[in-house]
Design a protein around this motif. Structure first.
Motif, PDB file in Angstrom:
ATOM      1  N   ARG A 169      -0.330   3.991   0.129  1.00  0.00           N
ATOM      2  CA  ARG A 169      -1.268   2.937   0.521  1.00  0.00           C
ATOM      3  C   ARG A 169      -0.545   1.606   0.759  1.00  0.00           C
ATOM      4  O   ARG A 169      -0.823   0.903   1.725  1.00  0.00           O
ATOM      5  CB  ARG A 169      -2.334   2.777  -0.571  1.00  0.00           C
ATOM      6  CG  ARG A 169      -3.405   1.794  -0.229  1.00  0.00           C
ATOM      7  CD  ARG A 169      -4.489   1.776  -1.283  1.00  0.00           C
ATOM      8  NE  ARG A 169      -5.403   0.690  -1.048  1.00  0.00           N
ATOM      9  CZ  ARG A 169      -6.199   0.172  -1.956  1.00  0.00           C
ATOM     10  NH1 ARG A 169      -6.205   0.682  -3.191  1.00  0.00           N
ATOM     11  NH2 ARG A 169      -6.991  -0.828  -1.673  1.00  0.00           N
ATOM     12  N   ILE A 170       0.417   1.293  -0.118  1.00  0.00           N
ATOM     13  CA  ILE A 170       1.207   0.060   0.047  1.00  0.00           C
ATOM     14  C   ILE A 170       2.022   0.137   1.333  1.00  0.00           C
ATOM     15  O   ILE A 170       2.044  -0.806   2.127  1.00  0.00           O
ATOM     16  CB  ILE A 170       2.112  -0.175  -1.184  1.00  0.00           C
ATOM     17  CG1 ILE A 170       1.258  -0.541  -2.399  1.00  0.00           C
ATOM     18  CG2 ILE A 170       3.152  -1.270  -0.892  1.00  0.00           C
ATOM     19  CD1 ILE A 170       2.015  -0.571  -3.717  1.00  0.00           C
ATOM     20  N   GLN A 171       2.675   1.267   1.564  1.00  0.00           N
ATOM     21  CA  GLN A 171       3.511   1.419   2.749  1.00  0.00           C
ATOM     22  C   GLN A 171       2.689   1.387   4.046  1.00  0.00           C
ATOM     23  O   GLN A 171       3.180   0.956   5.085  1.00  0.00           O
ATOM     24  CB  GLN A 171       4.332   2.711   2.680  1.00  0.00           C
ATOM     25  CG  GLN A 171       5.386   2.715   1.595  1.00  0.00           C
ATOM     26  CD  GLN A 171       6.376   1.563   1.699  1.00  0.00           C
ATOM     27  OE1 GLN A 171       6.713   1.100   2.777  1.00  0.00           O
ATOM     28  NE2 GLN A 171       6.842   1.087   0.549  1.00  0.00           N
ATOM     29  N   ALA A 172       1.440   1.818   3.980  1.00  0.00           N
ATOM     30  CA  ALA A 172       0.589   1.856   5.174  1.00  0.00           C
ATOM     31  C   ALA A 172      -0.102   0.523   5.451  1.00  0.00           C
ATOM     32  O   ALA A 172      -0.639   0.318   6.537  1.00  0.00           O
ATOM     33  CB  ALA A 172      -0.462   2.951   5.014  1.00  0.00           C
ATOM     34  N   CYS A 173      -0.077  -0.387   4.479  1.00  0.00           N
ATOM     35  CA  CYS A 173      -0.795  -1.659   4.639  1.00  0.00           C
ATOM     36  C   CYS A 173      -0.117  -2.526   5.702  1.00  0.00           C
ATOM     37  O   CYS A 173       1.084  -2.788   5.643  1.00  0.00           O
ATOM     38  CB  CYS A 173      -0.853  -2.409   3.313  1.00  0.00           C
ATOM     39  SG  CYS A 173      -1.781  -3.953   3.442  1.00  0.00           S
ATOM     40  N   THR A 174      -0.896  -2.987   6.672  1.00  0.00           N
ATOM     41  CA  THR A 174      -0.379  -3.849   7.746  1.00  0.00           C
ATOM     42  C   THR A 174      -1.058  -5.220   7.736  1.00  0.00           C
ATOM     43  O   THR A 174      -0.977  -5.961   8.704  1.00  0.00           O
ATOM     44  CB  THR A 174      -0.588  -3.189   9.120  1.00  0.00           C
ATOM     45  OG1 THR A 174      -1.982  -2.945   9.306  1.00  0.00           O
ATOM     46  CG2 THR A 174       0.212  -1.902   9.240  1.00  0.00           C
ATOM     47  N   ASP A 175      -1.712  -5.553   6.627  1.00  0.00           N
ATOM     48  CA  ASP A 175      -2.401  -6.834   6.511  1.00  0.00           C
ATOM     49  C   ASP A 175      -1.652  -7.716   5.507  1.00  0.00           C
ATOM     50  O   ASP A 175      -1.597  -7.404   4.305  1.00  0.00           O
ATOM     51  CB  ASP A 175      -3.845  -6.628   6.066  1.00  0.00           C
ATOM     52  CG  ASP A 175      -4.594  -7.940   5.982  1.00  0.00           C
ATOM     53  OD1 ASP A 175      -4.659  -8.655   7.000  1.00  0.00           O
ATOM     54  OD2 ASP A 175      -5.094  -8.255   4.876  1.00  0.00           O
ATOM     55  N   ILE A 176      -1.071  -8.790   5.996  1.00  0.00           N
ATOM     56  CA  ILE A 176      -0.260  -9.663   5.151  1.00  0.00           C
ATOM     57  C   ILE A 176      -1.097 -10.310   4.057  1.00  0.00           C
ATOM     58  O   ILE A 176      -0.652 -10.448   2.917  1.00  0.00           O
ATOM     59  CB  ILE A 176       0.475 -10.712   6.017  1.00  0.00           C
ATOM     60  CG1 ILE A 176       1.572  -9.992   6.803  1.00  0.00           C
ATOM     61  CG2 ILE A 176       1.048 -11.837   5.185  1.00  0.00           C
ATOM     62  CD1 ILE A 176       2.309 -10.801   7.807  1.00  0.00           C
ATOM     63  N   THR A 177      -2.333 -10.676   4.362  1.00  0.00           N
ATOM     64  CA  THR A 177      -3.216 -11.291   3.364  1.00  0.00           C
ATOM     65  C   THR A 177      -3.474 -10.329   2.206  1.00  0.00           C
ATOM     66  O   THR A 177      -3.451 -10.732   1.037  1.00  0.00           O
ATOM     67  CB  THR A 177      -4.551 -11.709   4.017  1.00  0.00           C
ATOM     68  OG1 THR A 177      -4.268 -12.545   5.133  1.00  0.00           O
ATOM     69  CG2 THR A 177      -5.439 -12.451   3.051  1.00  0.00           C
ATOM     70  N   THR A 178      -3.688  -9.064   2.527  1.00  0.00           N
ATOM     71  CA  THR A 178      -3.910  -8.057   1.488  1.00  0.00           C
ATOM     72  C   THR A 178      -2.659  -7.897   0.629  1.00  0.00           C
ATOM     73  O   THR A 178      -2.743  -7.853  -0.606  1.00  0.00           O
ATOM     74  CB  THR A 178      -4.296  -6.700   2.113  1.00  0.00           C
ATOM     75  OG1 THR A 178      -5.499  -6.880   2.862  1.00  0.00           O
ATOM     76  CG2 THR A 178      -4.505  -5.625   1.058  1.00  0.00           C
ATOM     77  N   LEU A 179      -1.504  -7.820   1.263  1.00  0.00           N
ATOM     78  CA  LEU A 179      -0.255  -7.687   0.501  1.00  0.00           C
ATOM     79  C   LEU A 179      -0.041  -8.905  -0.406  1.00  0.00           C
ATOM     80  O   LEU A 179       0.369  -8.749  -1.565  1.00  0.00           O
ATOM     81  CB  LEU A 179       0.928  -7.502   1.453  1.00  0.00           C
ATOM     82  CG  LEU A 179       0.990  -6.136   2.150  1.00  0.00           C
ATOM     83  CD1 LEU A 179       2.008  -6.156   3.289  1.00  0.00           C
ATOM     84  CD2 LEU A 179       1.323  -5.030   1.150  1.00  0.00           C
ATOM     85  N   ASP A 180      -0.340 -10.099   0.103  1.00  0.00           N
ATOM     86  CA  ASP A 180      -0.224 -11.305  -0.735  1.00  0.00           C
ATOM     87  C   ASP A 180      -1.162 -11.222  -1.936  1.00  0.00           C
ATOM     88  O   ASP A 180      -0.790 -11.602  -3.054  1.00  0.00           O
ATOM     89  CB  ASP A 180      -0.542 -12.558   0.088  1.00  0.00           C
ATOM     90  CG  ASP A 180       0.602 -12.987   0.986  1.00  0.00           C
ATOM     91  OD1 ASP A 180       1.764 -12.637   0.682  1.00  0.00           O
ATOM     92  OD2 ASP A 180       0.344 -13.681   1.985  1.00  0.00           O
ATOM     93  N   ARG A 181      -2.392 -10.733  -1.712  1.00  0.00           N
ATOM     94  CA  ARG A 181      -3.359 -10.605  -2.819  1.00  0.00           C
ATOM     95  C   ARG A 181      -2.844  -9.611  -3.855  1.00  0.00           C
ATOM     96  O   ARG A 181      -2.911  -9.862  -5.062  1.00  0.00           O
ATOM     97  CB  ARG A 181      -4.718 -10.169  -2.275  1.00  0.00           C
ATOM     98  CG  ARG A 181      -5.814 -10.201  -3.349  1.00  0.00           C
ATOM     99  CD  ARG A 181      -7.181  -9.790  -2.833  1.00  0.00           C
ATOM    100  NE  ARG A 181      -7.240  -8.343  -2.641  1.00  0.00           N
ATOM    101  CZ  ARG A 181      -7.406  -7.734  -1.469  1.00  0.00           C
ATOM    102  NH1 ARG A 181      -7.550  -8.425  -0.362  1.00  0.00           N
ATOM    103  NH2 ARG A 181      -7.438  -6.407  -1.391  1.00  0.00           N
TER     104      ARG A 181
END
Length: 197
Positions: A169-181
């Protein structure tokens, strides 16, 4: 005496050199170039002024675009180009782009990418086409990779073990805002579910 020639010289040293009279020899006279360089071209940073004096704003971006206020000067000129038809605006943009050195081009590309990510008003289509989309995508992917790496390192330091699906799920995330959260969530979290909420 021959009529003058115009030289646009963004570099002050080149402007001084280019301003020297050129003796044609054999009694044919000399050329007195008109040099537009940093000393005589104003730095136009105000978009309203740039719109009123478009050609001067473009010249300002060419001459001062690589200076300390370069990004502001270039942005003012680009904002003014919005009132032109696509064809003329694209020509002026190309003139500005060609005058920018690599660090300023990267700064402009990063600004375009940042606005795209935040969903803010993007640059006009002619500007986005001329800025290599591959570079923008590369910059964005680099930022995503860095955020994912930071998140994984923080999780490891916090002793939080990820299941395979959570790692995917982390590797597939392409939303910077989500990763920052998620990065912010690591502090005080007891498990991956709390981090990825």
């Amino acid at each position: 005496m021959s009529p003058g020639r115009i030289v646009v010289a963004p570099d002050a040293g080149v402007a001084t050199w280019a301003a020297e009279n050129i003796d044609l020899g054999l009694g044919l006279g000399h050329i007195e170039p008109l040099v537009l360089g940093p000393a005589v071209v104003p730095e136009i940073t105000d978009p309203d002024q740039a719109e009123k004096e478009l050609e001067l704003a473009v010249l300002s971006a060419v001459v001062h675009g690589n200076g300390p206020n370069g990004l502001t000067v270039v942005q003012a000129a680009l904002a003014a180009l919005g009132r032109l038809d696509q064809e003329h605006a694209a020509v002026y943009f190309q003139v500005i782009w060609n005058g920018l050195r690599e660090p300023m081009r990267r700064a402009l590309e990063a600004l375009v990418m940042e606005r795209q990510i935040k969903g803010e008003a993007a640059f006009p289509p002619f500007a986005q086409k001329l800025i290599d989309r591959g570079k923008l995508e590369g910059l964005r992917e680099g930022e995503l990779k860095a955020k994912r790496g930071t998140l994984l390192r923080l999780l490891a330091r916090a002793g939080i073990v990820l299941a395979e699906c959570e790692s995917a799920r982390i590797q597939a995330c392409t939303d910077i805002t989500t990763l920052d959260r998620w990065i912010d969530n690591v502090l005080g979290a007891k498990n991956a579910t709390e981090v990825l909420s």
